[in-house]
Write a protein that holds these residues in place. Structure first.
Motif, PDB file in Angstrom:
ATOM      1  N   ASN A   1     -10.492 -27.784  51.778  1.00  0.00           N
ATOM      2  CA  ASN A   1     -10.567 -26.507  52.497  1.00  0.00           C
ATOM      3  C   ASN A   1     -12.006 -26.046  52.659  1.00  0.00           C
ATOM      4  OD1 ASN A   1      -7.700 -26.336  52.612  1.00  0.00           O
ATOM      5  ND2 ASN A   1      -7.685 -25.587  50.509  1.00  0.00           N
ATOM      6  N   ILE A   2     -12.739 -26.695  53.550  1.00  0.00           N
ATOM      7  CA  ILE A   2     -14.130 -26.347  53.769  1.00  0.00           C
ATOM      8  C   ILE A   2     -14.300 -25.817  55.195  1.00  0.00           C
ATOM      9  CG2 ILE A   2     -14.934 -27.952  52.026  1.00  0.00           C
ATOM     10  CD1 ILE A   2     -15.826 -29.853  54.216  1.00  0.00           C
ATOM     11  N   MET A   3     -15.134 -24.777  55.338  1.00  0.00           N
ATOM     12  CA  MET A   3     -15.273 -24.066  56.605  1.00  0.00           C
ATOM     13  C   MET A   3     -16.753 -23.951  56.967  1.00  0.00           C
ATOM     14  SD  MET A   3     -12.612 -20.918  55.768  1.00  0.00           S
ATOM     15  CE  MET A   3     -13.541 -20.354  54.323  1.00  0.00           C
ATOM     16  N   TRP A   4     -17.069 -24.212  58.225  1.00  0.00           N
ATOM     17  CA  TRP A   4     -18.454 -24.089  58.682  1.00  0.00           C
ATOM     18  C   TRP A   4     -18.771 -22.640  59.022  1.00  0.00           C
ATOM     19  CZ3 TRP A   4     -20.567 -22.238  63.211  1.00  0.00           C
ATOM     20  CH2 TRP A   4     -21.952 -22.437  63.351  1.00  0.00           C
ATOM     21  N   SER A   5     -20.039 -22.255  58.839  1.00  0.00           N
ATOM     22  CA  SER A   5     -20.464 -20.915  59.228  1.00  0.00           C
ATOM     23  C   SER A   5     -21.914 -20.951  59.691  1.00  0.00           C
ATOM     24  CB  SER A   5     -20.321 -19.927  58.063  1.00  0.00           C
ATOM     25  OG  SER A   5     -21.299 -20.200  57.064  1.00  0.00           O
ATOM     26  N   SER A   6     -22.295 -19.935  60.480  1.00  0.00           N
ATOM     27  CA  SER A   6     -23.679 -19.850  60.968  1.00  0.00           C
ATOM     28  C   SER A   6     -24.533 -18.899  60.147  1.00  0.00           C
ATOM     29  CB  SER A   6     -23.690 -19.387  62.427  1.00  0.00           C
ATOM     30  OG  SER A   6     -23.419 -17.987  62.517  1.00  0.00           O
TER      31      SER A   6
END
Length: 392
Positions: free
Chosen positions: A344-349
């Motif tokens: 459960n890994i999520m990209w962010s800026s």
């Protein structure tokens, strides 16, 4: 010159992903908003701003401090970063909605989850608690006007559980999708002005209260009942961003201490009691998660008998069922995505903070996802965040 750099025009960047949900972005409203959003009895106590030639000054409770810019470096060239300055040095997308949506369009971001700030740094507990809601309400209003492109995560004080539950329900009623909690429960006993701001993120690490305690079960139940995600943002070790001699080492060690939050939750059986609870470690990075899951599996297998740790599953199971994390730049985390603990890994800026990938987010995405199957890429760039925050 600084203003032109921070708010320079950004051309639309080529996209390499069809749909991107940014798991962690921020807002940076100028201090004037406090006088409008604090409860009426506190508005005369609100911070004010004084303008000088070189920087703006925040005036609050008889003290003046320079306006800090580390929360808003988006748009500025790296060699132009500076620690303090004027509101006009900040990129306007931090608080002006049409500018924000324009920046999202140019950077190829379809939607995002917004983490704000607050509370006020004060020793007045009533004002302190009210300032959480003032910021949260401003942020909710900002997101509500975005046409479902931005979703709010409310900051939640944990001095009193009943109060926290009421604030969670209010956040959900406003349309917020998450509540962000301090790494450890706060305590009224150790509350003071000098530490009040950091306690909003860190809480009281030396306090007697722990999130694994039954005292907090109503909070977890409310999260499950209302479909609210629980987040911790940095937390266990807070970056001392005003001191340039400490900023880099603090930033380097700020990620893995997030394990101090979730390890007690796992080993205490919290996720057995609340299997639907979703906990996100925001801005934590991802590469260390599979190592932690594997190590915790091993020590639990060896030590569970004498410690009486009778959880129903291996620790890695809870990582993949209940725990999520976000990263900004983490090739290692992407490479280890198939290991237990890294699902459960999520990209962010991180827009508009100093680590942001703006305005080159899709260039970063292209660099990080070379050779990654389309399904995995879509999960990390949108699907996982949509599931965690309940956006679908």
């Amino acid at each position: 010159m600084a203003e032109a750099d921070a708010n320079r025009a950004i051309e639309a960047q080529p996209r390499v992903a069809d749909w991107v949900v940014d798991a962690d972005v921020h807002v940076t409203p100028p201090p004037e908003f406090w006088a409008e959003y604090l409860s009426p009895e506190f508005r005369e106590l609100a911070p004010t701003i004084e303008h000088d030639d070189d920087c703006d000054w925040i005036v609050f409770e008889g003290k003046r401090k320079k306006h800090n810019l580390m929360q808003s470096q988006a748009g500025r060239q790296f060699d132009q970063f500076k620690n303090d300055g004027k509101v006009s040095d900040m990129r306007m997308g931090g608080w002006v909605l049409d500018k924000r949506l324009e920046d999202m369009d140019h950077d190829g971001i379809d939607s995002g989850v917004v983490f704000g700030g607050g509370p006020l740094q004060t020793g007045n507990m009533a004002l302190y608690l009210d300032s959480f809601e003032a910021y949260n309400r401003w942020q909710s209003d900002f997101c509500q006007a975005s046409g479902k492109r931005l979703y709010a995560a409310a900051f939640l004080p944990t001095v009193d559980v009943d109060d926290a539950v009421a604030r969670m329900k209010a956040a959900r009623a406003r349309g917020d999708v998450a509540v962000n909690m301090p790494a450890f429960p706060q305590s009224a006993e150790h509350f003071n002005k000098s530490d009040s701001l950091m306690q909003a993120l860190m809480g009281d690490p030396m306090g007697a209260r722990q999130y694994r305690d039954a005292e907090f079960d109503p909070l977890w139940q409310t999260a499950c009942d209302t479909n609210l995600a629980i987040t911790f943002h940095l937390g266990a070790r807070v970056v001392r961003y005003t001191d340039k001699t400490l900023f880099l080492p603090d930033l380097a060690v700020s990620k893995t201490p997030m394990l101090e939050i979730i390890a007690p939750m796992i080993f205490s059986g919290l996720f057995d009691r609340f299997p639907d609870l979703r906990v996100g470690l925001i801005e934590s990075g991802a590469g260390w998660m599979p190592w932690a899951a594997e190590y915790m599996d091993r020590i639990w297998f060896m030590q569970r008998h004498w410690t009486g740790c009778e959880i129903k599953h291996t620790p890695s199971h809870y990582f993949d069922q209940n725990i999520y994390c976000s990263f900004i730049s983490d090739k290692v985390g992407i490479a280890l995505r198939d290991f237990p603990g890294a699902k459960n890994i999520m990209w962010s800026s991180d827009y508009p903070h100093s680590e942001t990938t703006f305005p080159h987010s899709h260039a970063v995405i292209e660099d990080h996802f070379k050779g990654v199957p389309d399904a995995d890429k879509a999960w990390i760039l949108s699907g996982c965040a949509e599931k965690f925050y309940g956006l679908t």
